[in-house]
Motif scaffolding. Sequence first.
Motif, PDB file in Angstrom:
ATOM      1  N   VAL A  85       1.780   9.443  15.268  1.00  0.00           N
ATOM      2  CA  VAL A  85       3.050   9.625  14.561  1.00  0.00           C
ATOM      3  C   VAL A  85       2.784   9.827  13.067  1.00  0.00           C
ATOM      4  CG1 VAL A  85       5.259   8.550  13.981  1.00  0.00           C
ATOM      5  CG2 VAL A  85       4.319   8.303  16.287  1.00  0.00           C
ATOM      6  N   PHE A  86       1.883   9.028  12.528  1.00  0.00           N
ATOM      7  CA  PHE A  86       1.532   9.181  11.111  1.00  0.00           C
ATOM      8  C   PHE A  86       0.932  10.562  10.848  1.00  0.00           C
ATOM      9  CE2 PHE A  86      -1.957   9.073   8.000  1.00  0.00           C
ATOM     10  CZ  PHE A  86      -1.174   9.055   6.860  1.00  0.00           C
ATOM     11  N   HIS A  87       0.083  10.985  11.763  1.00  0.00           N
ATOM     12  CA  HIS A  87      -0.598  12.268  11.581  1.00  0.00           C
ATOM     13  C   HIS A  87       0.406  13.410  11.403  1.00  0.00           C
ATOM     14  CE1 HIS A  87      -4.152  14.790  11.781  1.00  0.00           C
ATOM     15  NE2 HIS A  87      -3.374  15.668  12.378  1.00  0.00           N
ATOM     16  N   ASP A  88       1.477  13.412  12.198  1.00  0.00           N
ATOM     17  CA  ASP A  88       2.489  14.471  12.079  1.00  0.00           C
ATOM     18  C   ASP A  88       3.440  14.226  10.919  1.00  0.00           C
ATOM     19  OD1 ASP A  88       1.553  15.582  14.472  1.00  0.00           O
ATOM     20  OD2 ASP A  88       2.945  14.396  15.665  1.00  0.00           O
ATOM     21  N   LEU A  89       4.039  13.057  10.899  1.00  0.00           N
ATOM     22  CA  LEU A  89       5.157  12.835   9.977  1.00  0.00           C
ATOM     23  C   LEU A  89       4.693  12.345   8.615  1.00  0.00           C
ATOM     24  CD1 LEU A  89       7.721  11.172  12.426  1.00  0.00           C
ATOM     25  CD2 LEU A  89       7.278  13.592  12.005  1.00  0.00           C
ATOM     26  N   GLY A  90       3.750  11.395   8.597  1.00  0.00           N
ATOM     27  CA  GLY A  90       3.277  10.833   7.333  1.00  0.00           C
ATOM     28  C   GLY A  90       2.517  11.857   6.499  1.00  0.00           C
ATOM     29  N   TYR A 117       9.152  -0.732  13.740  1.00  0.00           N
ATOM     30  CA  TYR A 117       7.805  -0.559  14.287  1.00  0.00           C
ATOM     31  C   TYR A 117       7.215   0.772  13.821  1.00  0.00           C
ATOM     32  CZ  TYR A 117       3.940  -0.479  17.612  1.00  0.00           C
ATOM     33  OH  TYR A 117       2.695  -0.424  18.175  1.00  0.00           O
ATOM     34  N   SER A 118       8.010   1.830  13.877  1.00  0.00           N
ATOM     35  CA  SER A 118       7.519   3.134  13.424  1.00  0.00           C
ATOM     36  C   SER A 118       7.326   3.156  11.908  1.00  0.00           C
ATOM     37  CB  SER A 118       8.487   4.246  13.826  1.00  0.00           C
ATOM     38  OG  SER A 118       8.344   4.548  15.192  1.00  0.00           O
ATOM     39  N   MET A 119       8.238   2.580  11.170  1.00  0.00           N
ATOM     40  CA  MET A 119       8.185   2.661   9.709  1.00  0.00           C
ATOM     41  C   MET A 119       7.141   1.717   9.127  1.00  0.00           C
ATOM     42  SD  MET A 119      10.353   4.955   8.803  1.00  0.00           S
ATOM     43  CE  MET A 119      11.088   4.820   7.192  1.00  0.00           C
ATOM     44  N   ASN A 131       0.545   3.439   6.075  1.00  0.00           N
ATOM     45  CA  ASN A 131      -0.436   4.521   6.190  1.00  0.00           C
ATOM     46  C   ASN A 131      -0.271   5.563   5.089  1.00  0.00           C
ATOM     47  OD1 ASN A 131      -2.328   4.168   8.436  1.00  0.00           O
ATOM     48  ND2 ASN A 131      -0.485   4.065   9.699  1.00  0.00           N
ATOM     49  N   VAL A 132       0.979   5.894   4.775  1.00  0.00           N
ATOM     50  CA  VAL A 132       1.239   6.853   3.701  1.00  0.00           C
ATOM     51  C   VAL A 132       0.708   6.302   2.374  1.00  0.00           C
ATOM     52  CG1 VAL A 132       3.109   7.755   2.228  1.00  0.00           C
ATOM     53  CG2 VAL A 132       3.175   8.145   4.685  1.00  0.00           C
ATOM     54  N   CYS A 133       1.007   5.044   2.095  1.00  0.00           N
ATOM     55  CA  CYS A 133       0.587   4.450   0.823  1.00  0.00           C
ATOM     56  C   CYS A 133      -0.933   4.375   0.731  1.00  0.00           C
ATOM     57  CB  CYS A 133       1.189   3.056   0.665  1.00  0.00           C
ATOM     58  SG  CYS A 133       2.983   3.087   0.550  1.00  0.00           S
ATOM     59  N   GLU A 134      -1.555   3.978   1.821  1.00  0.00           N
ATOM     60  CA  GLU A 134      -3.003   3.849   1.823  1.00  0.00           C
ATOM     61  C   GLU A 134      -3.674   5.206   1.583  1.00  0.00           C
ATOM     62  OE1 GLU A 134      -4.433   1.881   5.335  1.00  0.00           O
ATOM     63  OE2 GLU A 134      -6.244   1.201   4.315  1.00  0.00           O
ATOM     64  N   GLU A 135      -3.203   6.221   2.273  1.00  0.00           N
ATOM     65  CA  GLU A 135      -3.812   7.556   2.126  1.00  0.00           C
ATOM     66  C   GLU A 135      -3.528   8.174   0.775  1.00  0.00           C
ATOM     67  OE1 GLU A 135      -4.209  10.513   4.904  1.00  0.00           O
ATOM     68  OE2 GLU A 135      -5.258   9.176   6.281  1.00  0.00           O
ATOM     69  N   LEU A 136      -2.364   7.841   0.217  1.00  0.00           N
ATOM     70  CA  LEU A 136      -2.046   8.367  -1.107  1.00  0.00           C
ATOM     71  C   LEU A 136      -3.094   7.900  -2.115  1.00  0.00           C
ATOM     72  CD1 LEU A 136      -0.081   9.902  -2.991  1.00  0.00           C
ATOM     73  CD2 LEU A 136       1.146   7.761  -3.305  1.00  0.00           C
ATOM     74  N   PHE A 137      -3.396   6.595  -2.086  1.00  0.00           N
ATOM     75  CA  PHE A 137      -4.377   6.072  -3.045  1.00  0.00           C
ATOM     76  C   PHE A 137      -5.790   6.538  -2.729  1.00  0.00           C
ATOM     77  CE2 PHE A 137      -0.944   3.129  -4.149  1.00  0.00           C
ATOM     78  CZ  PHE A 137      -0.960   3.320  -5.521  1.00  0.00           C
TER      79      PHE A 137
END
Length: 365
Positions: A85-90, A117-119, A131-137
Motif C-alpha cells: 500500500v505504501f509503495h503505491d500510495l505513499g 491501520y492503513s494510515m 513510512n512516508v516520513c521515514e523515506e522523506l528524511f
Amino acid sequence: PRMDSVTVAVRVRPFSQREKNSGSKCVISMHSRTTTTIQDPKNPEHRKTFTFDLAYWSHDGFQKDKDGVFISTDPSSKFASQKDVFHDLGRGILDSAWQGYNATLLAYGQTGSGKSYSMVGLGANKGIIPNVCEELFQAIEERERNQEYQVTFSMLEIYNEQIRDLLSRTKQPGGLKVREDQHLGFYVDGLKSVPCENYAQIERLMEQGTKIRTTASTNMNASSSRSHMVITIQFRQVFLDRDLTKQSTINLVDLAGSERQKSSGSEGDRLREGSQVNLSLTNLGNVISALADAATGKKVLHIPYRDSVLTKLLQPALGGNSRTTLIAAISPADICYEETLSTLRYAERAKKIRNRAVVNTSTLM
Ligand code: ADP
Ligand code: MG
C-alpha cells in the motif's frame, strides 16, 4: 495547470476475532487490481462491482514473519501488505512533494474498518504516515548539499467542530480558530508547527499526539473514532544556487467513522456530538457531491467549503491545488454490508472530482 482526478483505493481487512466467532461471511471479492465486488447477503444473486484505481486485498493469504510483519503466504497470493500500500500510495505522495505539489491522503470508512491501520499502522506493521516520513528524511540525507530542506510537522484533531492542537499540552478551551488569509487561504490560528530534522523526531511527536488524543477523548467520555485527525507536513526545498524554493503541503487525514450515529440513549452531549461530528463528515460528502456534479458538467453554483471546519482545511485538497488520494477502508463481513456499500458509493463520487495541482515555487528575495 493539469487536471487530476482523485486517486481512489479500496482496502478490505481480515475478519476480526468477533466476526470470526460469530461466523461472519465475506461479502467482498476482488477479481483484479482495480475491481471490488460486493454481494448482498440477503440476496446473493445481487452483486455490484466498483472499479477504482486500486483494490487492496488484505483479507487473507498472509502470515506473520519473524518480526511480526504480515506478508503473503505465497507468490500467488493477492494479499496486499502495508508495504504494498505504501509503495503505491505513499510513494505517490513523496513524488508530489519533491516536485512541489501539494498532496493529500484521506482515509474514509466506518469505525473498525482499518483506516488507522492503513494510515498509522500497528506495531511492526507500520502504516503510510510513518513510512512516508521515514523515506522523506532518508531521501533528504542522500541529496546533494547545494539544497536546503525544511520540514515542519503539525497534528490536530477536529471534534465537535472544535480544533485541538495535538502537539500542545496546554488547555485549549473552545479550541483553535480557523482564519482566512487572502493568499494562504484557510489556516488554523496558533497551531504548533514543529521543525523536524529527522524521522525519530516525527515518531516522537506522533506518539505524543496520539497520547493526547486518547486522553482527551477519555476525559470527555467519548471515543476518538468520532474525531478527525489531520497531520500536516510542510516540506520546503531551497535551491541555493538558483534562488528558487519549492514548497509542498502534505495533509494526512484519518477521518471519523462514517457510520450513521445511533440516536438511541443519547444524552445532550452525545446528541450534540453526534450531529456535530456528522456536520464535518456530512459536509465533506456535500462538497464531494457538488464537485463531482461540477466535474460531470452539471451547473453548480456553490461548493459549501465554508460550512464546516474540515472542509475549510481541506479546500485545496478538494477541487483545488492538490494531488489527492482517498483510501476507502472496508470490512469484509456480511453484517457490515450496508455501511460498506455506502463507503463504496462515497468513494465512487470522490472519483469524479477534478483537481488543478500546480507546482508551488517562488524565487528568493
Ligand atoms: P478504524 O481506524 O477504521 O476504526 P482500525 O484501523 O483501528 O479501524 O482497525 C480495526 C482493527 O482491525 C484493528 O485491530 C486493526 O489492527 C485491524 N486491522 C485493520 N486493517 C487491518 C489489516 N489490513 N490487516 C490486519 N489487521 C487489520
Ligand atoms: Mg481509527
